[in-house]
Design a protein around this motif. Structure first.
Motif, short mmCIF file in Angstrom:
data_model
loop_
_atom_site.label_atom_id
_atom_site.label_comp_id
_atom_site.label_asym_id
_atom_site.label_seq_id
_atom_site.Cartn_x
_atom_site.Cartn_y
_atom_site.Cartn_z
N PRO A 146 0.71 -1.22 0.02
CA PRO A 146 -0.16 -0.44 -0.02
C PRO A 146 0.67 1.55 0.00
O PRO A 146 0.19 1.94 -0.57
CB PRO A 146 -0.70 -0.47 1.13
CG PRO A 146 -1.11 -1.47 1.93
CD PRO A 146 0.21 -2.02 0.99
N GLY A 149 1.91 1.86 -3.54
CA GLY A 149 0.87 1.62 -3.73
C GLY A 149 0.59 3.37 -3.80
O GLY A 149 -0.23 3.74 -5.46
N THR A 150 0.69 3.99 -2.82
CA THR A 150 0.11 6.03 -3.23
C THR A 150 1.40 6.48 -4.39
O THR A 150 1.09 8.07 -4.54
CB THR A 150 1.37 6.54 -1.79
OG1 THR A 150 2.02 6.18 -1.50
CG2 THR A 150 0.04 5.64 -0.69
N GLN A 151 2.34 5.80 -4.76
CA GLN A 151 3.14 6.41 -5.83
C GLN A 151 2.70 6.23 -6.90
O GLN A 151 2.87 6.85 -8.86
CB GLN A 151 4.35 6.07 -5.35
CG GLN A 151 4.85 5.90 -4.75
CD GLN A 151 5.01 7.34 -3.61
OE1 GLN A 151 5.45 8.81 -4.61
NE2 GLN A 151 4.82 7.54 -2.43
N PRO A 153 -1.33 5.11 -8.08
CA PRO A 153 -2.56 4.62 -7.46
C PRO A 153 -3.63 3.63 -8.63
O PRO A 153 -3.86 3.18 -8.38
CB PRO A 153 -3.32 5.74 -7.84
CG PRO A 153 -2.10 7.00 -7.44
CD PRO A 153 -1.22 6.24 -8.27
N ARG A 157 -1.92 -4.73 -6.95
CA ARG A 157 -0.94 -4.90 -6.46
C ARG A 157 -1.85 -6.55 -6.51
O ARG A 157 -2.70 -6.88 -6.49
CB ARG A 157 -1.44 -4.30 -5.19
CG ARG A 157 -1.26 -3.24 -5.08
CD ARG A 157 -2.14 -2.67 -4.08
NE ARG A 157 -2.45 -0.99 -3.89
CZ ARG A 157 -2.69 -0.96 -2.90
NH1 ARG A 157 -3.04 -1.22 -1.39
NH2 ARG A 157 -2.69 0.65 -2.99
N ALA A 180 2.89 9.05 -9.42
CA ALA A 180 1.12 10.35 -8.96
C ALA A 180 2.24 11.57 -8.47
O ALA A 180 3.63 11.31 -8.43
CB ALA A 180 0.79 9.97 -7.35
N ASP A 184 0.14 14.94 -3.86
CA ASP A 184 -0.54 13.90 -3.91
C ASP A 184 -0.35 12.74 -3.34
O ASP A 184 -1.16 11.98 -2.46
CB ASP A 184 -1.55 13.46 -5.96
CG ASP A 184 -2.17 14.93 -5.77
OD1 ASP A 184 -1.81 15.75 -5.42
OD2 ASP A 184 -1.87 15.04 -7.38
N ALA A 185 1.10 12.37 -4.02
CA ALA A 185 1.81 10.91 -2.97
C ALA A 185 1.85 10.98 -1.08
O ALA A 185 0.98 10.59 -0.81
CB ALA A 185 2.59 10.39 -3.72
N ALA A 188 -1.47 11.07 -0.08
CA ALA A 188 -1.84 9.60 0.34
C ALA A 188 -1.08 8.62 0.90
O ALA A 188 -2.02 7.80 2.41
CB ALA A 188 -2.04 9.05 -1.13
#
Length: 205
Positions: A146, A149-151, A153, A157, A180, A184-185, A188
């Protein structure tokens, strides 16, 4: 009778005054008023002893609307690793050259450790149609995946139960344009580390 009246047939003379119809009407009206007042008083007594108010009767139904209350604390999430504790292998599954290195450099600026950088293995080469795939061991499903995954979106996975070690793979797909935006990253990441408590509700009756 002194011979004053002569009786003929079977009719007799009236010896009393005719009744007054007005008095009878007054008595009927008065009786109706007394009955109405008595009935109203009886209803009031029934309401007093039964607590009969429409609101309480309606409140006993099962279709009461839920009423929002204070949020209840959600279960404490697992401790998430920081980007500096995550090693990422950046692999390019597209025909565009230079994507892996460019992406790895940007991830490094954002605090991630970089492992291998190069082309994706045959299993994924030119077979990833989306933005990318994030791969890791089963233990990474709710921890490091996760965070990575913020980098990216939109990336899929996946976990590999037989995978050893804690390193992650970022496989770049055909739909990839860029990571991202850093603000924004960062937002998140913050939201991931401090999730909002789930609101609870109760019946409003």
């Amino acid at each position: 009778m002194g011979g004053k009246y002569r009786i003929k047939g079977n009719k007799y003379p009236r010896m009393r005054r005719p009744r007054r119809r007005g008095r009878l009407v007054v008595l009927v009206v008065a009786s109706a008023a007394v009955l109405a007042v008595g009935g109203w008083g009886t209803l009031q007594l029934i309401d007093v002893f039964t607590g009969g108010d429409k609101a309480s009767a309606a409140g006993s139904g099962t279709d009461c609307a839920p009423e929002k209350t204070k949020s209840s604390p959600s279960p404490r999430p697992k401790a998430l690793p920081e980007p500096r504790a995550i090693t990422v292998n950046v692999l390019n599954a597209t025909t565009r050259s230079g994507l892996a290195k460019k992406t790895a450099d940007e991830l490094k600026k954002r605090g991630f450790k970089i492992g291998d950088v190069g082309n994706a293995p045959q299993q994924y080469d030119k077979k990833v149609k989306g933005t990318g795939v994030l791969l890791g061991p089963a233990s990474a499903l709710d921890t490091s995946l996760p965070v990575l995954g913020t980098q990216l979106p939109g990336a899929e996975r996946r976990t590999e139960p037989a995978r050893k070690g804690a390193d992650l793979d970022l496989v770049i797909g055909d739909g990839f344009k860029e990571l991202a935006k850093k603000p924004d990253a960062d937002r998140a990441l913050t939201k991931l580390a401090t999730p909002e408590p789930a609101p609870s509700s109760k019946k409003g009756c």
